[in-house]
Design a protein around this motif. Sequence first.
Motif, PDB file in Angstrom:
ATOM      1  N   UNK A  18      -2.465  15.392 -19.091  1.00  0.00           N
ATOM      2  CA  UNK A  18      -2.700  16.836 -19.071  1.00  0.00           C
ATOM      3  C   UNK A  18      -1.646  17.463 -19.956  1.00  0.00           C
ATOM      4  N   UNK A  19      -2.058  18.288 -20.908  1.00  0.00           N
ATOM      5  CA  UNK A  19      -1.098  18.835 -21.864  1.00  0.00           C
ATOM      6  C   UNK A  19      -1.615  20.134 -22.450  1.00  0.00           C
ATOM      7  N   UNK A  20      -0.713  20.878 -23.060  1.00  0.00           N
ATOM      8  CA  UNK A  20      -1.079  22.108 -23.758  1.00  0.00           C
ATOM      9  C   UNK A  20      -1.631  21.757 -25.131  1.00  0.00           C
ATOM     10  N   UNK A  21      -2.691  22.449 -25.500  1.00  0.00           N
ATOM     11  CA  UNK A  21      -3.314  22.237 -26.806  1.00  0.00           C
ATOM     12  C   UNK A  21      -3.583  23.587 -27.450  1.00  0.00           C
ATOM     13  N   UNK A  56     -11.907  21.352 -32.942  1.00  0.00           N
ATOM     14  CA  UNK A  56     -11.508  20.599 -31.757  1.00  0.00           C
ATOM     15  C   UNK A  56     -10.032  20.896 -31.475  1.00  0.00           C
ATOM     16  N   UNK A  57      -9.542  20.595 -30.268  1.00  0.00           N
ATOM     17  CA  UNK A  57      -8.155  20.920 -29.921  1.00  0.00           C
ATOM     18  C   UNK A  57      -7.140  19.974 -30.563  1.00  0.00           C
ATOM     19  N   UNK A  58      -5.962  20.532 -30.866  1.00  0.00           N
ATOM     20  CA  UNK A  58      -4.787  19.744 -31.222  1.00  0.00           C
ATOM     21  C   UNK A  58      -3.842  19.794 -30.031  1.00  0.00           C
ATOM     22  N   UNK A  59      -3.493  18.636 -29.520  1.00  0.00           N
ATOM     23  CA  UNK A  59      -2.703  18.518 -28.298  1.00  0.00           C
ATOM     24  C   UNK A  59      -1.229  18.359 -28.636  1.00  0.00           C
ATOM     25  N   UNK A  60      -0.377  19.055 -27.883  1.00  0.00           N
ATOM     26  CA  UNK A  60       1.071  18.937 -28.037  1.00  0.00           C
ATOM     27  C   UNK A  60       1.602  17.843 -27.113  1.00  0.00           C
TER      28      UNK A  60
END
Length: 199
Positions: free
Chosen positions: A18-21, A103-107
């Motif tokens: 689980x992460x911020x994107x 699409x999302x880029x995840x940090x």
Amino acid sequence: MISDIDYVKVGKPAPNFKATAVYDQEFTEVQLAEYLGKYVILFFYPLDFTFVCPTEIIAFSDEYERFRNINTEILGVSVDSEYSHLAWMQTDRSSGGLGDLKYPLVSDLKKTISSSYNVLSDDGMALRGLFIIDQQGIVQHSLVNNLEFGRSVDETYRTLQAIQYVQSHPDEVCPADWQPGDKTMIPDPIKSKEYFTAI
């Protein structure tokens, strides 16, 4: 089923995270387990504002609809912060930026995701890892490149199609360079001869 194990292995559940994107110019939370029921292309890249990385990220975005049409989502991950991701997306492509992505880029600033997928380099960057995760959350394909050279979107798509084919045709296997519509093989000492006599 997505797993909470701390390492990745083909044929085993993908490590959950689980992460911020950043998606659609906004911060959002991404959890891999929420993608169950779809295939996922999960790829890692070294750093924002570099050279090879934008060519891969943009290429996957440009082909996003082709993947979505076969029930597949894409997630990009690097060890940069979400703020760096956003700044890179807000930079024009003509200036080395990404522009809008589909699409999302995840940090992965704490580097836990890169570590669990065994792609964290000794220098603290993510190697160019790419994983295809199926609808049940099982890792079906793993590819890791060193930092200096990019991956092929077309080969990723072809591999995904082969995975989907054999999962929907469990009595068949796909030979080298298989493309949709090509002849497959029955994994049996006798029946496999039908394939070899036809080539």
